[in-house]
Design a protein around this motif. Structure first.
Motif, PDB file in Angstrom:
ATOM      1  N   ALA A  68      31.017  19.245  38.211  1.00 55.16           N
ATOM      2  CA  ALA A  68      30.852  19.874  39.429  1.00 55.16           C
ATOM      3  C   ALA A  68      32.049  20.686  39.963  1.00 55.16           C
ATOM      4  O   ALA A  68      31.913  21.960  40.651  1.00 55.16           O
ATOM      5  N   ALA A  69      33.219  20.221  39.819  1.00 58.16           N
ATOM      6  CA  ALA A  69      34.636  20.769  40.319  1.00 58.16           C
ATOM      7  C   ALA A  69      34.880  22.123  39.404  1.00 58.16           C
ATOM      8  O   ALA A  69      35.280  23.190  39.953  1.00 58.16           O
ATOM      9  N   LEU A  70      34.536  22.001  38.232  1.00 52.18           N
ATOM     10  CA  LEU A  70      34.711  23.102  37.145  1.00 52.18           C
ATOM     11  C   LEU A  70      33.600  24.236  37.677  1.00 52.18           C
ATOM     12  O   LEU A  70      34.261  25.516  37.598  1.00 52.18           O
ATOM     13  N   GLU A  71      32.495  23.934  37.895  1.00 45.18           N
ATOM     14  CA  GLU A  71      31.476  24.852  38.289  1.00 45.18           C
ATOM     15  C   GLU A  71      32.034  25.689  39.610  1.00 45.18           C
ATOM     16  O   GLU A  71      31.752  26.856  39.844  1.00 45.18           O
ATOM     17  N   LYS A  72      32.585  24.836  40.558  1.00 50.76           N
ATOM     18  CA  LYS A  72      33.083  25.463  41.898  1.00 50.76           C
ATOM     19  C   LYS A  72      34.326  26.313  41.609  1.00 50.76           C
ATOM     20  O   LYS A  72      34.695  27.447  42.177  1.00 50.76           O
ATOM     21  N   ASN A  73      35.082  25.894  40.420  1.00 57.38           N
ATOM     22  CA  ASN A  73      36.348  26.505  40.235  1.00 57.38           C
ATOM     23  C   ASN A  73      36.457  26.912  38.980  1.00 57.38           C
ATOM     24  O   ASN A  73      37.161  26.306  38.023  1.00 57.38           O
ATOM     25  N   PRO A  74      35.818  27.554  38.313  1.00 55.39           N
ATOM     26  CA  PRO A  74      35.671  27.835  36.805  1.00 55.39           C
ATOM     27  C   PRO A  74      37.015  28.160  36.147  1.00 55.39           C
ATOM     28  O   PRO A  74      37.299  27.925  34.856  1.00 55.39           O
ATOM     29  N   ASP A  75      37.861  28.953  36.950  1.00 58.72           N
ATOM     30  CA  ASP A  75      39.266  29.169  36.405  1.00 58.72           C
ATOM     31  C   ASP A  75      39.894  27.997  35.651  1.00 58.72           C
ATOM     32  O   ASP A  75      40.714  28.155  34.945  1.00 58.72           O
ATOM     33  N   LEU A  76      39.572  26.720  36.557  1.00 53.66           N
ATOM     34  CA  LEU A  76      40.195  25.577  35.919  1.00 53.66           C
ATOM     35  C   LEU A  76      39.878  25.372  34.425  1.00 53.66           C
ATOM     36  O   LEU A  76      40.779  24.885  33.550  1.00 53.66           O
ATOM     37  N   ALA A  77      38.650  25.912  33.788  1.00 55.74           N
ATOM     38  CA  ALA A  77      38.516  25.828  32.416  1.00 55.74           C
ATOM     39  C   ALA A  77      38.424  26.845  31.686  1.00 55.74           C
ATOM     40  O   ALA A  77      38.009  27.359  30.621  1.00 55.74           O
ATOM     41  N   GLN A  78      39.430  28.087  32.328  1.00 52.41           N
ATOM     42  CA  GLN A  78      39.384  29.180  31.583  1.00 52.41           C
ATOM     43  C   GLN A  78      40.030  28.917  30.197  1.00 52.41           C
ATOM     44  O   GLN A  78      41.045  28.325  29.913  1.00 52.41           O
ATOM     45  N   GLY A  79      39.412  29.774  29.237  1.00 54.59           N
ATOM     46  CA  GLY A  79      40.016  29.479  27.711  1.00 54.59           C
ATOM     47  C   GLY A  79      39.476  28.217  27.144  1.00 54.59           C
ATOM     48  O   GLY A  79      39.767  28.055  25.896  1.00 54.59           O
ATOM     49  N   TYR A  80      38.666  27.194  27.895  1.00 53.25           N
ATOM     50  CA  TYR A  80      38.393  26.392  27.168  1.00 53.25           C
ATOM     51  C   TYR A  80      36.926  26.177  26.770  1.00 53.25           C
ATOM     52  O   TYR A  80      35.790  26.689  27.574  1.00 53.25           O
ATOM     53  N   ALA A  81      36.684  25.460  25.854  1.00 53.50           N
ATOM     54  CA  ALA A  81      35.155  24.669  25.524  1.00 53.50           C
ATOM     55  C   ALA A  81      35.255  23.523  25.637  1.00 53.50           C
ATOM     56  O   ALA A  81      35.716  22.851  24.612  1.00 53.50           O
ATOM     57  N   LEU A  82      34.571  22.850  26.398  1.00 51.31           N
ATOM     58  CA  LEU A  82      34.600  21.432  26.672  1.00 51.31           C
ATOM     59  C   LEU A  82      33.410  20.772  26.167  1.00 51.31           C
ATOM     60  O   LEU A  82      32.440  21.169  26.637  1.00 51.31           O
ATOM     61  N   PHE A  83      33.503  19.941  25.164  1.00 47.07           N
ATOM     62  CA  PHE A  83      32.365  19.246  24.322  1.00 47.07           C
ATOM     63  C   PHE A  83      32.309  17.922  25.162  1.00 47.07           C
ATOM     64  O   PHE A  83      33.366  17.082  24.878  1.00 47.07           O
ATOM     65  N   ILE A  84      31.287  17.749  25.906  1.00 47.76           N
ATOM     66  CA  ILE A  84      31.273  16.404  26.912  1.00 47.76           C
ATOM     67  C   ILE A  84      30.069  15.589  26.296  1.00 47.76           C
ATOM     68  O   ILE A  84      28.844  15.927  26.286  1.00 47.76           O
ATOM     69  N   TYR A  85      30.538  14.322  26.092  1.00 46.03           N
ATOM     70  CA  TYR A  85      29.575  13.312  25.592  1.00 46.03           C
ATOM     71  C   TYR A  85      29.608  12.361  26.650  1.00 46.03           C
ATOM     72  O   TYR A  85      30.457  11.203  26.503  1.00 46.03           O
ATOM     73  N   PRO A  86      28.922  12.312  27.827  1.00 42.58           N
ATOM     74  CA  PRO A  86      28.865  11.155  28.963  1.00 42.58           C
ATOM     75  C   PRO A  86      28.364   9.716  28.430  1.00 42.58           C
ATOM     76  O   PRO A  86      29.063   8.833  29.216  1.00 42.58           O
ATOM     77  N   VAL A  87      27.466   9.717  27.535  1.00 43.49           N
ATOM     78  CA  VAL A  87      26.975   8.315  27.271  1.00 43.49           C
ATOM     79  C   VAL A  87      27.194   8.140  25.551  1.00 43.49           C
ATOM     80  O   VAL A  87      25.909   8.205  24.966  1.00 43.49           O
ATOM     81  N   CYS A  88      28.141   7.621  25.214  1.00 42.39           N
ATOM     82  CA  CYS A  88      28.226   7.573  23.665  1.00 42.39           C
ATOM     83  C   CYS A  88      27.570   6.197  23.150  1.00 42.39           C
ATOM     84  O   CYS A  88      27.471   6.033  22.065  1.00 42.39           O
TER      85      CYS A  88
END
Ligand SMILES: [Zn+2]
Length: 276
Positions: free
Chosen positions: A96-116
């Motif tokens: 949610a924070a990154l969606e609001k401020n996408p620049d925080l994730a500039q240059g990144y591909a974040l692979f997110i596994y919330p429930v392993c």
């Protein structure tokens, strides 16, 4: 950091467990955001069976705006212990924070596994339904489908960094483990500092049976989720632990602040390294 985050809702851990018995409910904020986001993509992993029921490991990809260099791939893993949904909730907060401020994730591909560990989550147990601590099973030829699926992810994506989220009900404060690349500790220290806005750091000399310095542990159990041994260029590996008895919303904020700091610091360190 506070200004860019929404006001946290005061919910208790018990409520979360009662409300989110199903993985689908826990990941609903991701599903909802993925439908309207320019950056978040849902990429569920193949299903596996346990006691005749089908389970999938949810996976989401947050593709930040293009940066200058190569895309930086980071794997972020939560709820490998089924009774630790705090990390999954923190990841909904992060996206949610990154969606609001996408620049925080500039240059990144974040692979997110919330429930392993979806069966453990459903049963509210640390172990999976097979009775196994999945976080002792990596790279030992484990037959457990969750471990095999996650090993494949770690292997095929060749992450630059691996971050795992846990909550420890025996700790009064935040701490973390570092492994892999040497720069891991230079990422964990500022991450803990950012998280300390919300919760204290565990400054004991021994944490979880390991020697610790300023909340940082430099060793780990065998079989934890990390990169396979012997890589030429191991990724940075950080395990963040929040004090599970602390208010849930503060654990969520602490994790989210730490993760955003890791993204900022790693990009900065990479930029410095390229200019040397
Ligand atoms: Zn754990």
């Amino acid at each position: 950091m506070r200004t860019i985050l929404e006001r946290p809702k005061a919910i208790t851990r018990k409520q979360v467990i009662a409300d989110h018995r199903a993985t689908e409910t826990l990941v609903a904020p991701f599903e909802e955001l993925a439908q309207r986001s320019h950056y978040l993509i849902r990429k569920p992993m193949p299903a596996f069976e346990s006691n005749g029921q089908r389970y999938t490991l949810p996976r989401y990809l947050f593709l930040g705006p293009k940066g200058g260099g190569d895309v930086i791939r980071i794997g972020i893993f939560a709820t490998l212990h089924g009774d630790e949904p705090e990390g999954a909730l923190a990841l909904t907060r992060l996206v949610a924070a990154l969606e609001k401020n996408p620049d925080l994730a500039q240059g990144y591909a974040l692979f997110i596994y919330p429930v392993c560990n979806p069966t453990g989550f459903q049963d509210n147990t640390r172990h999976s339904r097979a009775g196994v601590d999945l976080n002792r099973e990596f790279w030992i030829g484990s037959p457990h489908p969750e471990v095999q699926a996650l090993e494949t992810e770690v292997w095929t994506h060749a992450f630059h960094g691996i971050v795992t989220l846990h909550s420890d009900d025996t700790s009064h404060g935040l701490y973390g483990y570092v492994n892999g690349a040497v720069l891991s500790e230079h990422l964990l220290e500022p991450a803990l500092r950012a998280a300390e806005i919300y919760l204290p750091r565990n400054r004991r000399r021994t944490i979880d049976g390991f020697p610790a310095r300023r909340g940082v542990i430099y060793s780990s159990y065998d079989g934890v989720l990390r990169s396979p041994a012997g890589l030429n260029q191991p990724p940075f590996e950080i395990t963040l632990e929040t004090p599970q008895r602390a208010p849930l919303h503060l654990q969520v904020e602490a994790f989210a602040a730490a993760l955003q700091t890791i993204l900022l610091e790693y990009r900065y360190l990479m930029a410095v390294a390229q200019n040397i």
